[in-house]
Design a protein around this motif. Structure first.
Motif, PDB file in Angstrom:
ATOM      1  N   ALA A 283       0.869  -1.185   0.000  1.00 50.84           N
ATOM      2  CA  ALA A 283       0.000   0.000   0.000  1.00 50.84           C
ATOM      3  C   ALA A 283       0.899   1.227   0.000  1.00 50.84           C
ATOM      4  CB  ALA A 283      -0.883  -0.011   1.240  1.00 50.84           C
ATOM      5  N   ARG A 284       0.614   2.185  -0.904  1.00 50.47           N
ATOM      6  CA  ARG A 284       1.469   3.374  -1.018  1.00 50.47           C
ATOM      7  C   ARG A 284       0.645   4.651  -1.064  1.00 50.47           C
ATOM      8  NH1 ARG A 284       3.848   0.195  -5.125  1.00 50.47           N
ATOM      9  NH2 ARG A 284       5.918  -0.530  -4.547  1.00 50.47           N
ATOM     10  N   ASN A 285       1.156   5.685  -0.407  1.00 47.91           N
ATOM     11  CA  ASN A 285       0.731   7.055  -0.685  1.00 47.91           C
ATOM     12  C   ASN A 285       1.981   7.927  -0.614  1.00 47.91           C
ATOM     13  OD1 ASN A 285       1.140   7.749   2.030  1.00 47.91           O
ATOM     14  ND2 ASN A 285      -1.041   7.811   2.535  1.00 47.91           N
ATOM     15  N   TYR A 286       1.820   9.244  -0.729  1.00 52.88           N
ATOM     16  CA  TYR A 286       3.005  10.100  -0.833  1.00 52.88           C
ATOM     17  C   TYR A 286       3.853  10.100   0.442  1.00 52.88           C
ATOM     18  CZ  TYR A 286       1.096  13.962   1.982  1.00 52.88           C
ATOM     19  OH  TYR A 286       0.624  14.730   3.007  1.00 52.88           O
ATOM     20  N   LEU A 287       3.299   9.606   1.540  1.00 49.55           N
ATOM     21  CA  LEU A 287       4.049   9.593   2.799  1.00 49.55           C
ATOM     22  C   LEU A 287       4.844   8.313   3.015  1.00 49.55           C
ATOM     23  CD1 LEU A 287       1.378  11.255   5.064  1.00 49.55           C
ATOM     24  CD2 LEU A 287       3.646  12.160   4.611  1.00 49.55           C
ATOM     25  N   GLY A 288       4.596   7.311   2.184  1.00 48.46           N
ATOM     26  CA  GLY A 288       5.362   6.080   2.349  1.00 48.46           C
ATOM     27  C   GLY A 288       4.620   4.858   1.862  1.00 48.46           C
ATOM     28  N   GLU A 289       5.105   3.703   2.294  1.00 53.33           N
ATOM     29  CA  GLU A 289       4.465   2.454   1.881  1.00 53.33           C
ATOM     30  C   GLU A 289       4.469   1.457   3.022  1.00 53.33           C
ATOM     31  OE1 GLU A 289       6.987   1.267  -1.506  1.00 53.33           O
ATOM     32  OE2 GLU A 289       7.731  -0.351  -0.233  1.00 53.33           O
ATOM     33  N   ALA A 290       3.531   0.520   2.944  1.00 52.36           N
ATOM     34  CA  ALA A 290       3.447  -0.565   3.922  1.00 52.36           C
ATOM     35  C   ALA A 290       3.366  -1.865   3.149  1.00 52.36           C
ATOM     36  CB  ALA A 290       2.208  -0.394   4.798  1.00 52.36           C
ATOM     37  N   VAL A 291       4.078  -2.859   3.640  1.00 57.50           N
ATOM     38  CA  VAL A 291       4.092  -4.166   2.975  1.00 57.50           C
ATOM     39  C   VAL A 291       3.456  -5.187   3.906  1.00 57.50           C
ATOM     40  CG1 VAL A 291       5.572  -5.936   1.923  1.00 57.50           C
ATOM     41  CG2 VAL A 291       6.220  -3.519   1.775  1.00 57.50           C
ATOM     42  N   SER A 292       2.560  -5.989   3.352  1.00 55.26           N
ATOM     43  CA  SER A 292       1.878  -6.995   4.169  1.00 55.26           C
ATOM     44  C   SER A 292       2.803  -8.172   4.454  1.00 55.26           C
ATOM     45  CB  SER A 292       0.638  -7.503   3.430  1.00 55.26           C
ATOM     46  OG  SER A 292       1.032  -8.358   2.354  1.00 55.26           O
ATOM     47  N   ARG A 293       2.316  -9.047   5.296  1.00 54.55           N
ATOM     48  CA  ARG A 293       3.004 -10.336   5.500  1.00 54.55           C
ATOM     49  C   ARG A 293       2.903 -11.150   4.218  1.00 54.55           C
ATOM     50  NH1 ARG A 293       0.455 -10.020  10.762  1.00 54.55           N
ATOM     51  NH2 ARG A 293      -1.340 -11.219  10.029  1.00 54.55           N
ATOM     52  N   ASN A 294       3.793 -12.109   4.083  1.00 53.60           N
ATOM     53  CA  ASN A 294       3.737 -13.032   2.931  1.00 53.60           C
ATOM     54  C   ASN A 294       2.563 -13.997   3.093  1.00 53.60           C
ATOM     55  OD1 ASN A 294       6.032 -11.965   1.913  1.00 53.60           O
ATOM     56  ND2 ASN A 294       7.259 -13.825   2.046  1.00 53.60           N
ATOM     57  N   ALA A 295       1.914 -14.296   1.974  1.00 48.01           N
ATOM     58  CA  ALA A 295       0.887 -15.327   1.976  1.00 48.01           C
ATOM     59  C   ALA A 295       1.194 -16.268   0.823  1.00 48.01           C
ATOM     60  CB  ALA A 295      -0.494 -14.704   1.790  1.00 48.01           C
ATOM     61  N   SER A 296       1.169 -17.577   1.097  1.00 50.29           N
ATOM     62  CA  SER A 296       1.454 -18.504   0.010  1.00 50.29           C
ATOM     63  C   SER A 296       0.153 -19.022  -0.572  1.00 50.29           C
ATOM     64  CB  SER A 296       2.351 -19.647   0.490  1.00 50.29           C
ATOM     65  OG  SER A 296       1.622 -20.475   1.359  1.00 50.29           O
ATOM     66  N   LEU A 297       0.148 -19.151  -1.891  1.00 45.03           N
ATOM     67  CA  LEU A 297      -0.987 -19.748  -2.583  1.00 45.03           C
ATOM     68  C   LEU A 297      -0.497 -21.081  -3.138  1.00 45.03           C
ATOM     69  CD1 LEU A 297      -3.496 -18.034  -4.949  1.00 45.03           C
ATOM     70  CD2 LEU A 297      -2.608 -20.276  -5.464  1.00 45.03           C
ATOM     71  N   GLU A 298      -1.129 -22.147  -2.668  1.00 48.79           N
ATOM     72  CA  GLU A 298      -0.774 -23.477  -3.157  1.00 48.79           C
ATOM     73  C   GLU A 298      -1.952 -24.048  -3.891  1.00 48.79           C
ATOM     74  OE1 GLU A 298       1.057 -26.581  -0.642  1.00 48.79           O
ATOM     75  OE2 GLU A 298       1.404 -24.927   0.769  1.00 48.79           O
ATOM     76  N   VAL A 299      -1.653 -24.833  -4.933  1.00 47.70           N
ATOM     77  CA  VAL A 299      -2.719 -25.493  -5.679  1.00 47.70           C
ATOM     78  C   VAL A 299      -2.786 -26.946  -5.220  1.00 47.70           C
ATOM     79  CG1 VAL A 299      -3.568 -26.114  -7.964  1.00 47.70           C
ATOM     80  CG2 VAL A 299      -2.439 -23.922  -7.611  1.00 47.70           C
ATOM     81  N   ALA A 300      -3.970 -27.330  -4.786  1.00 42.26           N
ATOM     82  CA  ALA A 300      -4.166 -28.704  -4.295  1.00 42.26           C
ATOM     83  C   ALA A 300      -4.142 -29.660  -5.492  1.00 42.26           C
ATOM     84  CB  ALA A 300      -5.503 -28.801  -3.577  1.00 42.26           C
TER      85      ALA A 300
END
Length: 122
Positions: free
Chosen positions: A103-120
């Motif tokens: 997520a970004r705006n002119y004041l900076g950015e935030a990065v979420s935790r990693n999430a893995s997507l696996e295909v069953a």
């Protein structure tokens, strides 16, 4: 006159102070999905001005319907990433991997935790 100018200026600076950098309020979580099924990776961010959201898979930016109308991935208004169907073949596994939302705006950015997507595997 100088006093009113001062007051007016203070009001202006107070408005600017209400802007704040993005922060992730809902992180995506790991999912296991069957091939061909829809799924969503959640991401919600706060910030002022409202942050723009981009997704990255294994470090590369994810293209969504905004970049390519034929894409099977959509960026929802909330910022979540929606897959119309999980694409998974023997040679090509375009959806499997590790995702983060930024997520970004002119004041900076935030990065979420990693999430893995696996295909069953069936």
């Amino acid at each position: 006159l100088s006093r009113t100018k001062g007051k007016h200026w203070k009001g202006g600076s107070r408005l600017r102070q209400e802007d704040f950098p993005p922060r992730i309020v809902e992180h995506p979580s790991d999912v296991i999905v069957s091939k061909g099924e829809p799924t969503t990776l959640n991401c919600k961010a706060e910030g002022r001005p409202t942050p723009t959201i981009e997704w990255y898979k294994d470090g590369e930016r994810v293209e969504t319907d905004k970049d390519d109308p034929r894409s099977h991935r959509m960026l929802l208004p909330s910022g979540s990433l929606f897959f119309l169907r999980i694409v998974h073949g023997r040679r090509s596994k375009p959806d499997e991997g590790s995702y983060v939302c930024v997520a970004r705006n002119y004041l900076g950015e935030a990065v979420s935790r990693n999430a893995s997507l696996e295909v069953a595997c069936k």
